[in-house]
Scaffold this motif. Structure first.
Motif, short mmCIF file in Angstrom:
data_model
loop_
_atom_site.label_atom_id
_atom_site.label_comp_id
_atom_site.label_asym_id
_atom_site.label_seq_id
_atom_site.Cartn_x
_atom_site.Cartn_y
_atom_site.Cartn_z
N SER A 108 -58.17 -52.21 2.43
CA SER A 108 -58.61 -51.80 1.51
C SER A 108 -58.09 -50.03 1.71
CB SER A 108 -60.48 -50.84 1.61
OG SER A 108 -60.90 -50.44 3.22
N LYS A 109 -57.42 -49.34 0.74
CA LYS A 109 -56.65 -48.39 1.17
C LYS A 109 -56.66 -48.23 2.51
CE LYS A 109 -56.62 -42.79 -0.61
NZ LYS A 109 -57.17 -42.21 -1.54
N SER B 31 -49.85 -47.29 1.98
CA SER B 31 -49.77 -47.56 0.46
C SER B 31 -51.10 -46.74 0.52
CB SER B 31 -50.62 -49.07 0.38
OG SER B 31 -50.85 -48.74 -1.61
N SER B 32 -51.53 -45.82 -1.20
CA SER B 32 -51.84 -45.35 -1.25
C SER B 32 -53.27 -45.59 -1.82
CB SER B 32 -51.59 -43.73 -2.18
OG SER B 32 -51.69 -44.50 -3.58
N THR B 33 -53.13 -47.25 -2.16
CA THR B 33 -54.24 -47.83 -2.85
C THR B 33 -54.44 -49.03 -2.19
OG1 THR B 33 -52.36 -48.54 -4.25
CG2 THR B 33 -53.11 -47.44 -5.40
N PRO B 34 -55.64 -49.78 -2.30
CA PRO B 34 -55.72 -51.35 -1.49
C PRO B 34 -54.25 -52.49 -1.67
CG PRO B 34 -57.83 -50.72 -2.94
CD PRO B 34 -56.72 -49.95 -2.86
N LYS C 137 -49.69 -54.90 -4.37
CA LYS C 137 -50.85 -53.78 -4.97
C LYS C 137 -52.02 -54.51 -6.04
CE LYS C 137 -48.75 -50.34 -3.05
NZ LYS C 137 -47.99 -48.59 -3.75
#
Length: 115
Positions: free
Chosen positions: A86-87, A25-28, A115
């Motif tokens: 976290s990310k 994932s590119s986000t938390p 997400k």
């Protein structure tokens, strides 16, 4: 969510766990489980491992999450009280272990990544 199928332990005396496919994932992100039969004598230990199934610091071992309450979407809360991962920098896998003297009472229906 409809409880069509579940994963459970047949023998309380043996170790039991499952590991997801690699995730990224590119986000938390946050995790939640749909499970029943959880309590003081039976719980799920949730940890993160890398693509080679080596523990990820901060999310494994003594810092792994322990889910002891049944529910349709029980949040996975890490030992530091946080719910977010976290990310993530690299792909990771979710490892779920069945724990406790009555772990055969646990039915795991789903693990959610949000997400």
């Amino acid at each position: 969510r409809d409880r069509f199928a579940s994963l459970s332990v047949k023998n309380d005396k043996k170790k039991a766990s499952l590991v997801s496919s690699p995730l990224s994932s590119s986000t938390p992100v946050e995790l939640a489980v749909n499970a029943d039969g959880l309590g003081e004598d039976a719980w799920l230990c949730v940890s993160l491992v890398d693509e080679f199934e080596q523990p990820i610091p901060g999310f494994s071992g003594d810092l792994a999450a322990r889910v002891k309450q049944s529910g349709l979407k029980q949040p996975v809360v890490w030992s530091d009280g946080k719910t977010a991962i976290s990310k993530p920098e690299k792909p990771f896998k979710v490892k779920v272990s069945y724990e406790g003297k009555k772990k055969s009472d646990v039915n795991l229906y789903a693990v959610y990544l949000t997400k």
